[in-house]
Design a protein around this motif. Structure first.
Motif, PDB file in Angstrom:
ATOM      1  N   VAL A  81       0.857  -1.175   0.000  1.00  0.00           N
ATOM      2  CA  VAL A  81       0.000   0.000   0.000  1.00  0.00           C
ATOM      3  C   VAL A  81       0.889   1.219   0.000  1.00  0.00           C
ATOM      4  CG1 VAL A  81      -1.841   1.173   1.195  1.00  0.00           C
ATOM      5  CG2 VAL A  81      -1.643  -1.300   1.337  1.00  0.00           C
ATOM      6  N   ARG A  82       0.686   2.051  -0.919  1.00  0.00           N
ATOM      7  CA  ARG A  82       1.569   3.201  -1.030  1.00  0.00           C
ATOM      8  C   ARG A  82       0.785   4.487  -1.153  1.00  0.00           C
ATOM      9  NH1 ARG A  82       6.744   2.192  -4.896  1.00  0.00           N
ATOM     10  NH2 ARG A  82       7.954   1.017  -3.396  1.00  0.00           N
ATOM     11  N   TRP A  83       1.298   5.427  -0.525  1.00  0.00           N
ATOM     12  CA  TRP A  83       0.767   6.759  -0.740  1.00  0.00           C
ATOM     13  C   TRP A  83       1.927   7.675  -1.022  1.00  0.00           C
ATOM     14  CZ3 TRP A  83      -0.930   3.382   2.774  1.00  0.00           C
ATOM     15  CH2 TRP A  83      -2.269   3.049   2.714  1.00  0.00           C
ATOM     16  N   VAL A  84       1.793   8.425  -1.967  1.00  0.00           N
ATOM     17  CA  VAL A  84       2.798   9.447  -2.193  1.00  0.00           C
ATOM     18  C   VAL A  84       2.322  10.685  -1.471  1.00  0.00           C
ATOM     19  CG1 VAL A  84       3.872  10.943  -3.873  1.00  0.00           C
ATOM     20  CG2 VAL A  84       3.497   8.535  -4.387  1.00  0.00           C
ATOM     21  N   VAL A  85       3.125  11.133  -0.629  1.00  0.00           N
ATOM     22  CA  VAL A  85       2.732  12.306   0.123  1.00  0.00           C
ATOM     23  C   VAL A  85       3.778  13.374  -0.080  1.00  0.00           C
ATOM     24  CG1 VAL A  85       1.280  11.221   1.825  1.00  0.00           C
ATOM     25  CG2 VAL A  85       3.729  11.212   2.140  1.00  0.00           C
ATOM     26  N   SER A 225      -7.172   0.789   9.388  1.00  0.00           N
ATOM     27  CA  SER A 225      -8.539   0.350   9.265  1.00  0.00           C
ATOM     28  C   SER A 225      -8.843  -0.684  10.342  1.00  0.00           C
ATOM     29  CB  SER A 225      -8.771  -0.248   7.884  1.00  0.00           C
ATOM     30  OG  SER A 225      -8.059  -1.459   7.770  1.00  0.00           O
ATOM     31  N   VAL A 230      -4.730  -1.479   6.521  1.00  0.00           N
ATOM     32  CA  VAL A 230      -4.544  -0.318   5.659  1.00  0.00           C
ATOM     33  C   VAL A 230      -4.114   0.865   6.508  1.00  0.00           C
ATOM     34  CG1 VAL A 230      -5.649   1.297   4.085  1.00  0.00           C
ATOM     35  CG2 VAL A 230      -6.270  -1.121   4.046  1.00  0.00           C
ATOM     36  N   GLU A 232      -3.393   4.859   6.479  1.00  0.00           N
ATOM     37  CA  GLU A 232      -3.529   6.110   5.737  1.00  0.00           C
ATOM     38  C   GLU A 232      -2.526   7.101   6.295  1.00  0.00           C
ATOM     39  OE1 GLU A 232      -7.359   7.749   5.759  1.00  0.00           O
ATOM     40  OE2 GLU A 232      -8.261   6.069   4.701  1.00  0.00           O
ATOM     41  N   VAL A 233      -1.943   7.765   5.432  1.00  0.00           N
ATOM     42  CA  VAL A 233      -1.013   8.803   5.852  1.00  0.00           C
ATOM     43  C   VAL A 233      -1.392  10.090   5.151  1.00  0.00           C
ATOM     44  CG1 VAL A 233       1.370   9.588   5.866  1.00  0.00           C
ATOM     45  CG2 VAL A 233       0.852   7.165   6.173  1.00  0.00           C
ATOM     46  N   THR A 234      -1.512  11.084   5.893  1.00  0.00           N
ATOM     47  CA  THR A 234      -1.716  12.390   5.272  1.00  0.00           C
ATOM     48  C   THR A 234      -0.667  13.340   5.816  1.00  0.00           C
ATOM     49  OG1 THR A 234      -3.233  13.131   6.960  1.00  0.00           O
ATOM     50  CG2 THR A 234      -4.188  12.073   5.033  1.00  0.00           C
ATOM     51  N   ILE A 235      -0.392  14.263   5.061  1.00  0.00           N
ATOM     52  CA  ILE A 235       0.576  15.275   5.497  1.00  0.00           C
ATOM     53  C   ILE A 235      -0.045  16.645   5.329  1.00  0.00           C
ATOM     54  CG2 ILE A 235       2.566  16.510   4.605  1.00  0.00           C
ATOM     55  CD1 ILE A 235       4.191  14.199   4.832  1.00  0.00           C
ATOM     56  N   VAL A 254     -10.062  13.526   8.488  1.00  0.00           N
ATOM     57  CA  VAL A 254      -9.484  12.184   8.490  1.00  0.00           C
ATOM     58  C   VAL A 254     -10.095  11.331   9.583  1.00  0.00           C
ATOM     59  CG1 VAL A 254      -7.360  10.894   8.887  1.00  0.00           C
ATOM     60  CG2 VAL A 254      -7.340  12.897   7.406  1.00  0.00           C
ATOM     61  N   ARG A 257     -13.400  10.270   8.567  1.00  0.00           N
ATOM     62  CA  ARG A 257     -13.480   9.603   7.270  1.00  0.00           C
ATOM     63  C   ARG A 257     -14.418  10.343   6.327  1.00  0.00           C
ATOM     64  NH1 ARG A 257     -13.666   3.344   7.288  1.00  0.00           N
ATOM     65  NH2 ARG A 257     -11.587   2.924   7.990  1.00  0.00           N
ATOM     66  N   ALA A 259     -13.298  12.688   3.981  1.00  0.00           N
ATOM     67  CA  ALA A 259     -12.724  13.143   2.725  1.00  0.00           C
ATOM     68  C   ALA A 259     -12.550  11.996   1.748  1.00  0.00           C
ATOM     69  CB  ALA A 259     -11.377  13.807   2.966  1.00  0.00           C
TER      70      ALA A 259
ATOM     71  N   GLU B  50      -1.477   7.327  -7.351  1.00  0.00           N
ATOM     72  CA  GLU B  50      -1.105   6.202  -6.492  1.00  0.00           C
ATOM     73  C   GLU B  50      -2.211   5.165  -6.434  1.00  0.00           C
ATOM     74  OE1 GLU B  50       2.015   6.131  -5.702  1.00  0.00           O
ATOM     75  OE2 GLU B  50       1.956   8.019  -6.808  1.00  0.00           O
ATOM     76  N   ASP B  54      -2.344   1.005  -8.116  1.00  0.00           N
ATOM     77  CA  ASP B  54      -2.863  -0.249  -7.559  1.00  0.00           C
ATOM     78  C   ASP B  54      -4.061  -0.749  -8.358  1.00  0.00           C
ATOM     79  OD1 ASP B  54      -0.967  -0.391  -5.583  1.00  0.00           O
ATOM     80  OD2 ASP B  54      -2.183   0.641  -4.092  1.00  0.00           O
ATOM     81  N   LYS B 101      -9.857   4.048   3.153  1.00  0.00           N
ATOM     82  CA  LYS B 101      -9.615   5.061   2.133  1.00  0.00           C
ATOM     83  C   LYS B 101      -8.151   5.101   1.742  1.00  0.00           C
ATOM     84  CE  LYS B 101     -13.220   8.337   3.400  1.00  0.00           C
ATOM     85  NZ  LYS B 101     -14.124   7.265   3.293  1.00  0.00           N
ATOM     86  N   PHE B 103      -6.186   7.926   0.832  1.00  0.00           N
ATOM     87  CA  PHE B 103      -6.406   9.352   0.832  1.00  0.00           C
ATOM     88  C   PHE B 103      -5.079  10.054   1.036  1.00  0.00           C
ATOM     89  CE2 PHE B 103      -7.471  12.934   3.871  1.00  0.00           C
ATOM     90  CZ  PHE B 103      -7.622  13.854   2.876  1.00  0.00           C
ATOM     91  N   SER B 104      -4.648  10.666   0.044  1.00  0.00           N
ATOM     92  CA  SER B 104      -3.407  11.401   0.143  1.00  0.00           C
ATOM     93  C   SER B 104      -3.725  12.870  -0.020  1.00  0.00           C
ATOM     94  CB  SER B 104      -2.437  10.950  -0.951  1.00  0.00           C
ATOM     95  OG  SER B 104      -1.286  11.730  -0.924  1.00  0.00           O
ATOM     96  N   LEU B 105      -3.442  13.603   0.988  1.00  0.00           N
ATOM     97  CA  LEU B 105      -3.879  14.992   0.980  1.00  0.00           C
ATOM     98  C   LEU B 105      -3.338  15.762  -0.203  1.00  0.00           C
ATOM     99  CD1 LEU B 105      -5.445  17.136   2.459  1.00  0.00           C
ATOM    100  CD2 LEU B 105      -3.382  17.698   3.706  1.00  0.00           C
ATOM    101  N   PHE B 106      -2.082  15.556  -0.440  1.00  0.00           N
ATOM    102  CA  PHE B 106      -1.495  16.262  -1.568  1.00  0.00           C
ATOM    103  C   PHE B 106      -1.146  15.257  -2.648  1.00  0.00           C
ATOM    104  CE2 PHE B 106      -0.134  19.082   2.018  1.00  0.00           C
ATOM    105  CZ  PHE B 106      -1.158  19.971   1.805  1.00  0.00           C
TER     106      PHE B 106
END
Lengths: 312, 213
Positions: A81-85, A225, A230, A232-235, A254, A257, A259, B50, B54, B101, B103-106
């Motif tokens: 699971v990846r998030w680009v932040v 979750s 899962v 979630e990362v937000t910056i 966040v 939940r 957004a 992103e 997936d 979710k 959810f990536s803010l940016f």
């Protein structure tokens, strides 16, 4: 001249596309000359096409996508699971952080996983790595135990506390508590000081962003979750003049939940937020108490809001 | 819908038949040909690279496991894109139903070829390029508010430039329905864009006195 408006409207898609046969086109032209509302509708259609077409830029897939697809098809690996932040002030201008949940997605016990943080250049070059240990075992739904009280008491004045008013629903999922150290440090930095720019206003240097450096990685929230599979990362960006606004918004959204997407605009954030009626007041109060000015939520649009918050 | 690549002269259909017969290399060729287009479609629908990465993988996995059911009644590319679209819809459904979710803010956007701006654009210099980028982001945000059908039609037609016939085939809807739905979707889209772009003018109820001046 009598205009069969509905019949003309049926032709408008082809008309604005320029694919209407000449005879039919003349008929529509005549109708438009006599019907200003219809003419306005045509103008709107053309504007919609023009706006959408601005997105018609080539999209390059990630360089490793083909390999990842093959790998996924092979079934030998499951994508992490990846998030680009992006967006932390200290992040290098050309770097991005990739947070990846270590281990196969949902396969291993995530409670002993660490979060691997990689900083990569846009070209995919790894600039640095850092492992952030997460105490996943300590995750508990906020407000459900003594730790919640402790967290409340320790926290500085945060709009999220407002959001916990009685008219708001309980969080739907456990919320990760920051682990002392890098994560917590990041959280503190995230909060920042309202009215003060962050350390890298105007563009940080790469060295400030490198996860390999001592600089704490700046990130705000993470969550897991219900099945802890899962993250979630937000910056939030601490370099803005109004970090409290972002903080409040992100926390509230966040944790609840709400957004489904967020887009950073030049002078703010645009978030697509699904706002249950029970959370609406809490969200607005959170924003207000955070000192948001000039922001404006739109009226509900199909149950969603577009919220635009100034960040400076 | 044309295949994005027929570089080697081997048609998709031949590769599909070989893959159905167990030739994994043939399916790899199909991945090579179509992964970019599938990814592009999903990105445009989701607006999130992103998540789209997936979803692209998942779409190909589904295509591979379902390949035995492909009868060749439609082009392989159409069939594959339909799977991709369904995958994107699935992601959106999860977002809306409050499931886990992504959810990536940016989050990076397809127009986000200037990631540096994400961290350094706090000292903005007015420029046409910056305005264009903001417009693009606003457009993405507005598209996110549309119903799935409306968003997909606008993306497929006005962003991707797909023909009405191809869209109708992809969505398995009559051509007339596609056009009439697109007509309404465009009007809704532009109205909402103006609402966003024009600021609080469209939001008198919530704007007044809630967030200050």
């Amino acid at each position: 001249m009598s205009i069969d408006r509905e019949r003309v409207r049926e032709h408008l898609v082809d008309y604005v596309d320029g694919t209407l046969p000449p005879e039919a086109r003349r008929e529509v032209d005549a109708a438009l000359a006599d019907d200003s509302a219809l003419a306005a509708e045509v103008a709107d259609l053309r504007e919609a096409i023009r706006l959408a077409s601005t997105l018609a830029t080539p999209i390059d897939p990630p360089r490793d996508l083909e390999a990842r697809v093959r790998s996924a098809v092979d079934g030998s690996t499951r994508s992490v699971v990846r998030w680009v932040v992006t967006g932390g002030a200290g992040l290098a201008a050309a770097a991005m952080l990739v947070f990846a949940l270590g281990g196969p997605y949902g396969a291993d016990d995530p409670s002993r996983d660490s979060v691997r943080v990689e900083a990569k250049s846009p070209e995919g070059e790894t600039l640095g790595r850092r492992n952030l240990q997460h105490d996943f075992d300590r995750f508990e739904p906020k407000g459900s135990g003594p730790e919640a009280e402790e967290e409340e008491a320790e926290a500085p004045r945060e709009p999220a506390a407002v959001a916990k008013s009685s008219d708001a629903p309980a969080p739907a999922a456990p919320v990760a508590r920051p682990t002392p150290g890098a994560v917590d440090g990041g959280a503190r930095r995230l909060r920042g000081q309202p009215g003060q720019p962050g350390p890298a206003r105007g563009g940080g240097k790469k060295t400030e962003a490198s996860p390999g450096a001592d600089e704490p990685v700046q990130w705000g929230h993470n969550r897991v979750s219900a099945d802890a599979a899962v993250v979630e990362v937000t910056i939030a960006c601490p370099v803005t003049a109004r970090p409290s606004v972002i903080e409040a918004l992100v926390r509230t959204i966040v944790e609840r939940r709400l957004a489904t997407s967020a887009v950073r605009l030049k002078d703010g954030l645009a978030l697509r937020v699904d706002v249950p009626a029970t959370a609406r007041a809490a969200l607005l109060r959170a924003l207000t108490e955070a000192g948001a000015t000039g922001g404006w939520p739109t009226p509900a649009i199909d149950g969603a809001w577009l919220v635009r918050i100034p960040t400076r | 819908m044309d295949s994005p690549q027929q570089d080697s002269g081997v048609a998709d259909e031949a590769l599909v038949r070989a893959a159905q017969a167990g030739d994994r290399t043939a399916f790899d060729r199909l991945i090579e040909r179509h992964h970019g287009m599938v990814f592009g479609l999903i990105v445009r629908v989701l607006g999130d690279r992103e998540t789209a990465t997936d979803a692209t993988q998942d779409a190909f996995v589904k295509a591979y496991t379902g390949l035995k059911h492909f009868r060749g009644e439609a082009k392989f590319s159409t069939w594959l894109y339909r799977i991709a679209l369904n995958q994107a819809r699935s992601v959106i459904r999860k977002r809306k139903t409050g499931g886990p979710k992504v959810f990536s803010l940016f989050s990076r956007r397809d127009d986000d070829d200037t990631r540096s701006e994400d961290v350094s654009d706090l000292t903005y210099e007015p420029s046409a390029a910056a305005d264009r980028r903001e417009t693009a982001r606003t457009i993405h945000a507005v598209l996110d508010t549309l119903d799935d059908d409306d968003r997909e039609l606008i993306v497929l037609r006005d962003v991707d430039g797909m023909s009405y016939e191809a869209i109708a085939e992809l969505l398995e809807k009559p051509l007339g329905t596609v056009k009439s739905t697109l007509h309404r979707a465009r009007l809704k889209f532009v109205a909402r864009y103006r609402l966003v772009a024009d600021g609080a003018a469209g939001a008198p109820e919530l704007d007044r006195g809630i967030l200050g001046s």
